[in-house]
Design a protein around this motif. Structure first.
Motif, PDB file in Angstrom:
ATOM      1  N   VAL A  85      13.207  13.683   2.114  1.00  0.00           N
ATOM      2  CA  VAL A  85      12.432  12.469   1.823  1.00  0.00           C
ATOM      3  C   VAL A  85      11.467  12.717   0.669  1.00  0.00           C
ATOM      4  O   VAL A  85      11.382  11.922  -0.280  1.00  0.00           O
ATOM      5  N   PHE A  86      10.729  13.825   0.743  1.00  0.00           N
ATOM      6  CA  PHE A  86       9.764  14.121  -0.318  1.00  0.00           C
ATOM      7  C   PHE A  86      10.455  14.421  -1.639  1.00  0.00           C
ATOM      8  O   PHE A  86       9.973  14.023  -2.712  1.00  0.00           O
ATOM      9  N   LEU A  87      11.599  15.093  -1.580  1.00  0.00           N
ATOM     10  CA  LEU A  87      12.348  15.353  -2.810  1.00  0.00           C
ATOM     11  C   LEU A  87      12.837  14.052  -3.437  1.00  0.00           C
ATOM     12  O   LEU A  87      12.739  13.849  -4.652  1.00  0.00           O
ATOM     13  N   ALA A  88      13.371  13.151  -2.611  1.00  0.00           N
ATOM     14  CA  ALA A  88      13.852  11.865  -3.113  1.00  0.00           C
ATOM     15  C   ALA A  88      12.697  11.024  -3.658  1.00  0.00           C
ATOM     16  O   ALA A  88      12.847  10.324  -4.667  1.00  0.00           O
ATOM     17  N   ALA A  89      11.541  11.100  -3.001  1.00  0.00           N
ATOM     18  CA  ALA A  89      10.378  10.324  -3.450  1.00  0.00           C
ATOM     19  C   ALA A  89       9.952  10.730  -4.853  1.00  0.00           C
ATOM     20  O   ALA A  89       9.508   9.896  -5.651  1.00  0.00           O
ATOM     21  N   ASN A  90      10.065  12.009  -5.161  1.00  0.00           N
ATOM     22  CA  ASN A  90       9.739  12.469  -6.513  1.00  0.00           C
ATOM     23  C   ASN A  90      10.699  11.880  -7.542  1.00  0.00           C
ATOM     24  O   ASN A  90      10.317  11.633  -8.688  1.00  0.00           O
ATOM     25  N   LYS A  91      11.951  11.658  -7.137  1.00  0.00           N
ATOM     26  CA  LYS A  91      12.961  11.166  -8.059  1.00  0.00           C
ATOM     27  C   LYS A  91      12.889   9.652  -8.275  1.00  0.00           C
ATOM     28  O   LYS A  91      13.075   9.162  -9.383  1.00  0.00           O
ATOM     29  N   VAL A  92      12.642   8.903  -7.214  1.00  0.00           N
ATOM     30  CA  VAL A  92      12.637   7.442  -7.367  1.00  0.00           C
ATOM     31  C   VAL A  92      11.339   6.936  -7.968  1.00  0.00           C
ATOM     32  O   VAL A  92      11.279   5.815  -8.479  1.00  0.00           O
ATOM     33  N   GLY A  93      10.283   7.757  -7.910  1.00  0.00           N
ATOM     34  CA  GLY A  93       9.026   7.382  -8.531  1.00  0.00           C
ATOM     35  C   GLY A  93       8.265   6.308  -7.769  1.00  0.00           C
ATOM     36  O   GLY A  93       8.726   5.811  -6.736  1.00  0.00           O
ATOM     37  N   PRO A  94       7.105   5.925  -8.264  1.00  0.00           N
ATOM     38  CA  PRO A  94       6.252   4.964  -7.558  1.00  0.00           C
ATOM     39  C   PRO A  94       6.860   3.585  -7.373  1.00  0.00           C
ATOM     40  O   PRO A  94       6.470   2.844  -6.474  1.00  0.00           O
ATOM     41  N   LYS A  95       7.828   3.227  -8.210  1.00  0.00           N
ATOM     42  CA  LYS A  95       8.479   1.929  -8.065  1.00  0.00           C
ATOM     43  C   LYS A  95       9.660   1.976  -7.100  1.00  0.00           C
ATOM     44  O   LYS A  95      10.220   0.939  -6.752  1.00  0.00           O
ATOM     45  N   GLY A  96      10.032   3.159  -6.681  1.00  0.00           N
ATOM     46  CA  GLY A  96      11.106   3.322  -5.713  1.00  0.00           C
ATOM     47  C   GLY A  96      10.553   3.414  -4.304  1.00  0.00           C
ATOM     48  O   GLY A  96       9.350   3.326  -4.071  1.00  0.00           O
ATOM     49  N   ARG A  97      11.464   3.636  -3.360  1.00  0.00           N
ATOM     50  CA  ARG A  97      11.087   3.649  -1.950  1.00  0.00           C
ATOM     51  C   ARG A  97      12.021   4.596  -1.194  1.00  0.00           C
ATOM     52  O   ARG A  97      13.230   4.597  -1.435  1.00  0.00           O
ATOM     53  N   VAL A  98      11.448   5.393  -0.309  1.00  0.00           N
ATOM     54  CA  VAL A  98      12.244   6.290   0.516  1.00  0.00           C
ATOM     55  C   VAL A  98      11.874   6.065   1.979  1.00  0.00           C
ATOM     56  O   VAL A  98      10.690   6.088   2.340  1.00  0.00           O
ATOM     57  N   ILE A  99      12.894   5.846   2.812  1.00  0.00           N
ATOM     58  CA  ILE A  99      12.683   5.593   4.235  1.00  0.00           C
ATOM     59  C   ILE A  99      13.317   6.728   5.033  1.00  0.00           C
ATOM     60  O   ILE A  99      14.528   6.949   4.951  1.00  0.00           O
ATOM     61  N   GLY A 100      12.508   7.450   5.772  1.00  0.00           N
ATOM     62  CA  GLY A 100      13.011   8.509   6.634  1.00  0.00           C
ATOM     63  C   GLY A 100      13.167   7.989   8.049  1.00  0.00           C
ATOM     64  O   GLY A 100      12.255   7.356   8.587  1.00  0.00           O
TER      65      GLY A 100
END
Length: 300
Positions: A85-100
């Motif tokens: 989740v944290f790795l993906a969050a770095n990639k999608v950036g503040p305009k993206g969203r990650v749901i665990g």
């Protein structure tokens, strides 16, 4: 054993794992399965519990199409303390969203604490089994999962892939790292609960994975064998001096490193079974599979 009993055993195991493992063990397992030093340094250290059986987004031939991009929504099924989740969050950036998504209270508590300390605002954690997730249809660009689908009872595995298909947007994709069996597992392995929570006994064969994906509605399915050596789970638990880095806990009958992480088993006999099993014998050649499937619902 019923599906309810299996979930209870798995939940107990992950509650124990949420307490944490020795950093050396967790780092050794993650690196062995494709996580770089840079990736591990860019996330909270306690998010890595040595639970991986691969890096679902690091496969060389799949990385370009699978890896999350800026602004995308990613869902991680069985997110644990939040490594991917944290790795993906770095990639999608503040305009993206990650749901665990995870069913274990202790894991979710740990993940939420790490989210707060990290200052990440594009992350959300949801308590749910991955067979029935309380989120609307078509919200994800990418769904990932790491060594979790094999823990779902066989009679409910199709439900997991159906949920993936439901949650994905048209054109979305799935990247899964999991343990698959290279041949039918013997009865003594398949029915051993210690080996089930250790990620071995619940492993499906490749043909079944293809069937699950196809019946859910996926197309363009690619399954790759990473060739990783699952004995890392044994080797990583011992330091250079030959000492067990995770220690022993006799209060509950023994504690042993199993596939994916340390687990509190029901007896010293179960601990010995985990320790003595050659993971590669039954799952070696097809041990670490990354599945990639594109959703082409408008073309079918």
């Amino acid at each position: 054993m019923s599906a309810r009993d299996i979930y209870a055993k798995v939940d107990k195991r992950y509650s124990a794992a949420a307490e944490g493992v020795e950093a050396q063990y967790a780092s050794s397992v993650a690196k062995a399965f494709g996580y770089s030093v840079e990736e591990l340094s860019a996330i909270p250290q306690d998010a890595n519990l040595g639970l991986s059986c691969g890096n679902p987004l690091a496969m060389a031939t799949l990385r370009e199409v699978c890896f999350p991009k800026a602004g995308e929504t990613v869902i991680d099924l069985g997110s644990g303390a939040g490594l991917d989740v944290f790795l993906a969050a770095n990639k999608v950036g503040p305009k993206g969203r990650v749901i665990g998504v995870d069913m274990n209270e202790e894991m979710l508590k740990k993940a939420e604490e790490l989210k707060t300390s990290s200052g990440k605002h594009n992350i959300e954690f949801v308590k749910s089994q991955i067979t029935d997730i309380d989120r609307e249809d078509g919200i994800a660009d990418c769904i990932i999962s790491n060594c979790v689908v094999n823990l779902v009872p066989e009679e409910e595995k199709q439900m997991v892939f159906n949920e993936m298909f439901r949650l994905l947007k048209p054109g979305g994709r799935v990247a899964i790292s999991d343990i698959l069996a290279k041949s039918p597992l013997p009865e003594e392995v398949r029915k051993n609960m210690a080996l089930y929570v250790g990620c071995i006994a619940g492993a499906s064969q490749v043909g079944m994975y293809e069937k699950y994906l196809t019946e859910a509605g996926f197309h363009s399915i690619v399954i790759q064998d990473t060739g990783n050596d699952l004995s890392v789970y044994h080797h990583a638990s011992v330091d250079d001096a030959g000492n067990d880095v995770n220690g022993q806990d006799d209060s509950d009958g023994g504690q042993e490193t199993s596939c994916c992480a340390k687990s509190r088993l029901s007896s010293t006999q179960d601990a010995k079974i985990i320790k003595d099993v050659d993971f590669n014998r039954w799952t070696g050649r097809l041990s670490n599979i990354c599945s990639f499937a594109t959703l082409n619902s408008f073309l079918s």
